[in-house]
Scaffold this active site. Structure first.
Site, PDB file in Angstrom:
ATOM      1  N   CYS A   1      95.360 -49.669 -29.134  1.00  0.00           N
ATOM      2  CA  CYS A   1      95.982 -48.354 -28.981  1.00  0.00           C
ATOM      3  C   CYS A   1      95.307 -47.671 -27.809  1.00  0.00           C
ATOM      4  O   CYS A   1      94.816 -48.334 -26.903  1.00  0.00           O
ATOM      5  CB  CYS A   1      95.853 -47.542 -30.270  1.00  0.00           C
ATOM      6  SG  CYS A   1      94.154 -47.193 -30.743  1.00  0.00           S
ATOM      7  N   ALA A   2      95.267 -46.345 -27.797  1.00  0.00           N
ATOM      8  CA  ALA A   2      94.731 -45.625 -26.638  1.00  0.00           C
ATOM      9  C   ALA A   2      93.241 -45.870 -26.436  1.00  0.00           C
ATOM     10  O   ALA A   2      92.756 -45.854 -25.303  1.00  0.00           O
ATOM     11  CB  ALA A   2      94.989 -44.128 -26.787  1.00  0.00           C
TER      12      ALA A   2
END
Length: 489
Positions: free
Chosen positions: A56-57
């Site tokens: 993810c980020a």
């Protein structure tokens, strides 16, 4: 990069590449990522213990066949690792924004993980979720890919607001016309974006989902934002008077429509021969779903959306400071479970509702986020653990810019009391912004960058937002300092 050549003593041509400083830095980071992966693999049980990987980020997410083989303490000591934890069957390593992308790419190259479709083993090992958790997780998956489009519109609205406030460009100039078009485009075609993403999540054809979104935002349908100034036309269908009202900027109508479309498409595939599916399935699916959406699903979805936004507005107006404190204090728990992205659906509904038109929830979430950074700053000044001090400052700064996983999972949750201090600080900041009626014109940005989407709604709106940030950070810092914490070895 420049190709050069020279001659050696034997007069042979010698070719070489000259890299720019930026290219050298990029190559260095890639090499460091490959070295990191080679060091990481034995610590997670080897290549054969990794069934799948995503990211993810800020986190590298690994699906391990046997998590007991992972040496968590050794992984936490690796350079650049800000925390390690396991949630819902995923072994997650916090690396921070930017770096996680490079490490994931190096990992994919090293062990040849498929980057497109989820592996069969991932599907088999995925933990069973209750219906509510599954519903919220689905919403999260739908709205995550759309966030960049909404952020762009919000930033452009902020730029447009500053241009108007300071008179940098005349209102009738070509630049103002373009900025106005650019800033509103994401919200106009929002059902199309949601239709594409939702169809993909529901296992249907994403292009058909986008087409359904296009039907609900067709120019022949009156934009609901203009209902106060214009009267919609009506059409007679099976004796029913159907109002030609569009669903620009809405969420629930397109979600319900695409869900029905996906179920109907799957039923058709059971009966229509494969040789005719390209011809018949899209035709029947779009025709059926389009009619049902305009006649029933659209009006029903609009009514549900108005009920949700109306209920939230009622709580916001009458619960006031208490609501702000509770929402700001409890938001961190949504982040812990990974369900906070589902709240975007509610925020979009607030923006699309002509009676509301602003996002009064996002300032509260922002207070909760920056409070995590304030607690981490207290950890930095009080801790004697070099590992914690090393990651505390960058993790805190990351939270001030809207990314809180590193600071939350890497520091505050591990030490417990900083997490409690941050929750209270976020609650106090949330109570203030609710009391000051701070609102935003978009979603997706928190912390300092959120100034771009609160400033267009007034200078006082931005000032109160900054005061709220100061309250949240200061309170979290002070409470963490007072409560103290037991350091991990």
């Amino acid at each position: 990069m420049i190709l050069s050549f020279s001659w050696n003593d034997k007069r042979d041509v010698v070719y070489s590449l000259i890299y720019t400083k930026e290219e050298e830095q990029t190559i260095t980071k890639l090499m460091q990522s490959k070295e990191f992966v080679q060091e990481l693999l034995p610590l997670v049980g080897g290549e054969e213990n990794i069934a799948d990987a995503t990211h993810c980020a800020s986190r590298l997410r690994l699906l391990l066949r046997n998590e007991e083989k992972a040496d968590i303490s050794a992984i936490e000591k690796m350079d650049g690792v800000e925390g390690v934890f396991s949630r819902r069957g995923q072994f997650q390593i916090i690396l921070g924004t930017g770096r996680v992308n490079r490490v994931y790419k190096a990992l994919v190259e090293a062990i040849e993980i498929a980057q497109t479709n989820p592996s069969k083993e991932r599907m088999e090992k995925a933990p069973k979720m209750n219906p509510f958790t599954h519903f919220v997780k689905t919403l999260s998956n739908i709205f995550l890919p759309i966030i960049p489009a909404i952020v762009v519109s919000g930033l452009l609205m902020g730029l447009l607001g500053m241009v108007k406030a300071f008179g940098w460009i005349t209102m009738d100039s070509a630049w103002m016309k373009m900025l106005t078009m650019f800033s509103s485009s994401s919200f106009i075609i929002l059902p199309i974006l949601i239709g594409f993403s939702a169809a993909k999540e529901f296992g249907s054809n994403p292009i058909l989902g986008a087409v359904i979104g296009g039907i609900l935002t067709h120019p022949s349908l009156l934009n609901p934002a203009e209902l106060g100034n214009s009267t919609p036309e009506y059409m007679d269908l099976f004796g029913l008077e159907i109002a030609l009202i569009g669903y620009q900027g809405t969420v629930i109508p397109i979600l319900l429509s695409v869900y029905v479309m996906s179920r109907f498409e799957k039923v058709l595939r059971k009966f229509i021969p494969q040789s005719l599916d390209l011809l018949l399935i899209p035709f029947i699916t779009i025709t059926f779903t389009g009619i049902v959406s305009l006649v029933a699903i659209g009006p029903l979805g609009m009514m549900i959306g108005e009920m949700i936004s109306g209920s939230l507005e009622y709580v916001y107006q009458y619960a006031g400071l208490v609501a702000g404190f509770l929402f700001g204090g409890l938001y961190a728990l949504f982040v812990v479970t990974g369900l906070h992205h589902s709240l975007h659906a509610i925020e979009v509904g607030l923006l699309a509702d002509p009676k509301v038109g602003v996002n009064f929830l996002l300032p509260i979430w922002s207070m909760a986020n920056v409070a995590q950074g304030g607690a981490a700053l207290a950890v930095f000044f009080k801790s004697k653990n070099d590992k914690l001090k090393k990651i505390a400052i960058p993790a805190a700064l990351s939270s001030f810019f809207g990314i809180i996983e590193p600071v939350m999972f890497g520091i505050n949750l591990r030490l417990i009391t900083p997490f409690i201090g941050a929750a209270i600080g976020g609650g106090l900041g949330g109570a203030y912004v609710v009391g000051a009626h701070v609102v935003a014109n978009a979603y997706g940005l928190t912390g300092i960058p959120m100034l771009a989407i609160v400033t267009p709604l007034g200078i006082s709106n931005a000032v109160h937002y900054l005061i709220g940030l100061a309250i949240a950070v200061t309170a979290a810092f002070t409470l963490t300092w007072i409560l103290r914490f037991t350091e991990e070895e």
